[in-house]
Write an enzyme that holds these catalytic residues in place. Structure first.
Site, PDB file in Angstrom:
ATOM      1  CG  ASP A 142     -19.367  -1.231   2.969  1.00 26.05           C
ATOM      2  OD1 ASP A 142     -18.267  -0.954   3.481  1.00 26.05           O
ATOM      3  OD2 ASP A 142     -19.594  -2.314   2.406  1.00 26.05           O
ATOM      4  N   PRO A 187     -13.251  -4.525  -4.086  1.00 29.11           N
ATOM      5  CG  PRO A 187     -14.048  -5.945  -2.392  1.00 29.11           C
ATOM      6  CD  PRO A 187     -12.794  -5.573  -3.162  1.00 29.11           C
TER       7      PRO A 187
END
Ligand code: DOR
Ligand code: ZN
Length: 473
Positions: free
Chosen positions: A329, A347
């Site tokens: 990710d 984020p």
């Protein structure tokens, strides 16, 4: 004929579940044979290039099925080229860029453009993921067959969930037609409501609103039900809760076509990092806690860092195969994206260059076996996006990674090729470093003069793994 001999490494072949100390002989960009140390000849004849891998592991090139490359649209955070540079430094030879670009990757020309830009920069595989819905808005299904024909290896609206159950069901039906998985970012927006961290005692203490585990699990359960009913191929992105692992475990036992991935950060960090402490490592290495303060926006990630019980369940799931893959990710952001109040920070963590040393801490603390771990970074992800076989057997392509499990290096902005410097590990010393990455016989990354002369190291690669943090106490 070109020949390369990688000498004295510990060669891990996850497909055969073997770890062999010896020489890996490459010929014409393919593996010719693996020769155990005791059987290795004194000479390999003339015209051979040697790479000394003493004290190192030699594994198939890593595969990351969840990478954010930000091009087109957010090139200030990362470009395909800088992301590829970061990938090879992290040992990755295949990466899958997610479609949350601008425009999002929701049409065949945009998918083809990813291949074109990547091919101009280098030889590693960049296999894009297409959007599930137009503009990732969750309202209108994207042309999934066309995307797959253009080369999309999966479908996702990552960054956002496919919140509409009808659209998710349609996408799963298309996954059968295309053979490509629907990779959902499971977040029930009506439960999560933009909360920046895990719901629990830490969030309460910090006065931040909480994202409960249910915000993830409700959607995992929904998607499993839809996959079971349609027979479609479901992949759960970045599983972060114990309940999520259990849902996938039970679904797999019933024969549902579901796979799951976990990130290095969810495997090694908890929500206490948002408080400025470094559970589960508090006081016992490997990290220096003075480098982290409460409310550090570099700890904000989606889904959020969870509890130590969740971490334990994720590791157990990775070991028993409930979780098929480690995925980074890799989410590069600029300084500006993080230089603000916690709730406003973008984020995500930069990940490609930190993944290996992060997950090696699990091997060093004997929570997972090295062959199992490498399997989840190679054949596990390969099966999800259908790029098998991955192995280092005779005639396999010489696509591999060599890493030293004990090399110590410091995370600094300059040490990372990625434009993304956003990590709560900035300033920390990491143990474990990629020394060389090879793509089909071509060296695409080599650290300094690695392997050029005999390093005469004491002890093999395996010996370097055990009990390293105890020693330092
Ligand atoms: O932390 C995250 N960052 N999670 C996501 O799902 C998206 C990603 C991003 O694109 O920055
Ligand atoms: Zn996501």
């Amino acid at each position: 004929m070109s020949r390369i001999v990688i000498k004295n490494g510990c060669i891990i072949d996850p497909a055969r579940k073997t770890a062999t100390v010896g020489d890996l002989v490459l010929e014409n960009n393919r593996v010719r044979e693996v020769i155990e140390l005791a059987m290795a000849p004194d000479s390999y004849g003339d015209d051979v290039e040697f790479i000394d891998a003493s004290g190192c592991f030699v594994t198939p090139g890593f595969i990351d099925i969840h990478t954010h490359l930000r091009e087109p649209g957010f090139e200030g955070k990362e470009t395909i080229a800088t992301g590829m540079d970061a990938a090879v430094r992290g040992g990755y030879t295949t990466i899958c860029p997610m479609p949350n670009t601008n425009p999002s990757l929701d049409s065949a020309p945009l998918i083809r453009q990813q291949f074109d830009i990547a091919a101009r920069h280098g030889p590693i595989h960049v296999l894009p993921i297409g959007a599930v819905t137009l503009g990732r808005e969750g309202k209108v299904l994207a042309p999934l067959v066309e995307l797959a024909e253009a080369g999309a290896h999966g479908f996702s609206d990552d960054g956002s969930p496919v919140w509409d159950a009808h659209i998710m069901r349609q996408a799963l039906l298309y996954s059968k037609m295309t053979g490509r998985p629907v990779m959902n970012h499971c977040e029930d927006l009506s439960i999560v409501r933009g909360a920046p961290m895990n719901e629990g005692a830490v969030a309460t203490r910090l006065g931040l609103s909480g994202w409960p585990a249910a915000g993830e699990e409700v959607m995992i359960a929904r998607d499993i039900a839809l996959a079971e009913e349609t027979g479609g191929r479901l992949h759960i992105c970045h599983v972060s809760t114990a309940g999520g692992v259990e849902l996938i475990r039970a679904a797999k036992a019933r024969g549902v076509r579901v796979t799951g991935e976990v990130t290095p950060h969810h495997l090694t960090m908890t929500d206490r990092w948002v408080l400025g402490s470094m559970e589960p490592w508090d006081g016992k290495g490997p990290y220096d806690p003075s480098q982290l303060a409460p409310y550090d926006t570099r700890t904000r990630v989606s889904p959020p860092l969870r509890t130590s019980e969740d971490v334990a369940a994720l590791i157990a799931g990775l070991r028993d195969g409930t979780i098929d893959a480690v995925a980074t990710d890799h989410a590069p952001h600029t300084h500006v994206d993080k230089e603000c109040e916690y709730g406003f920070a973008s984020p995500g963590f930069t990940g490609l260059e930190l993944a290996l040393p992060m997950v090696l801490t699990l091997v060093q603390t004997m929570q997972i076996d090295i062959v199992e771990l490498i399997s989840r970074m190679t054949i596990g992800p390969a099966a999800i996006i259908d790029v098998l076989p991955i192995s280092l057997g005779p005639n396999d392509p010489a696509t591999l990674t060599i890493f030293d499990p004990a090399a110590i290096w410091k995370v600094t902005p300059e040490a990372l090729a990625s434009k993304g410097k956003n990590s709560p590990l900035m300033g920390q010393e990491m143990r474990g470093q990629v020394m060389l990455t090879m793509m089909e016989g071509q060296i695409v990354y080599r650290r300094e003069q690695f392997g050029e002369s005999s390093r005469r190291e004491h002890g093999g690669a395996v010996g370097k793994l055990s009990g390293v943090f105890d020693e330092e106490e």
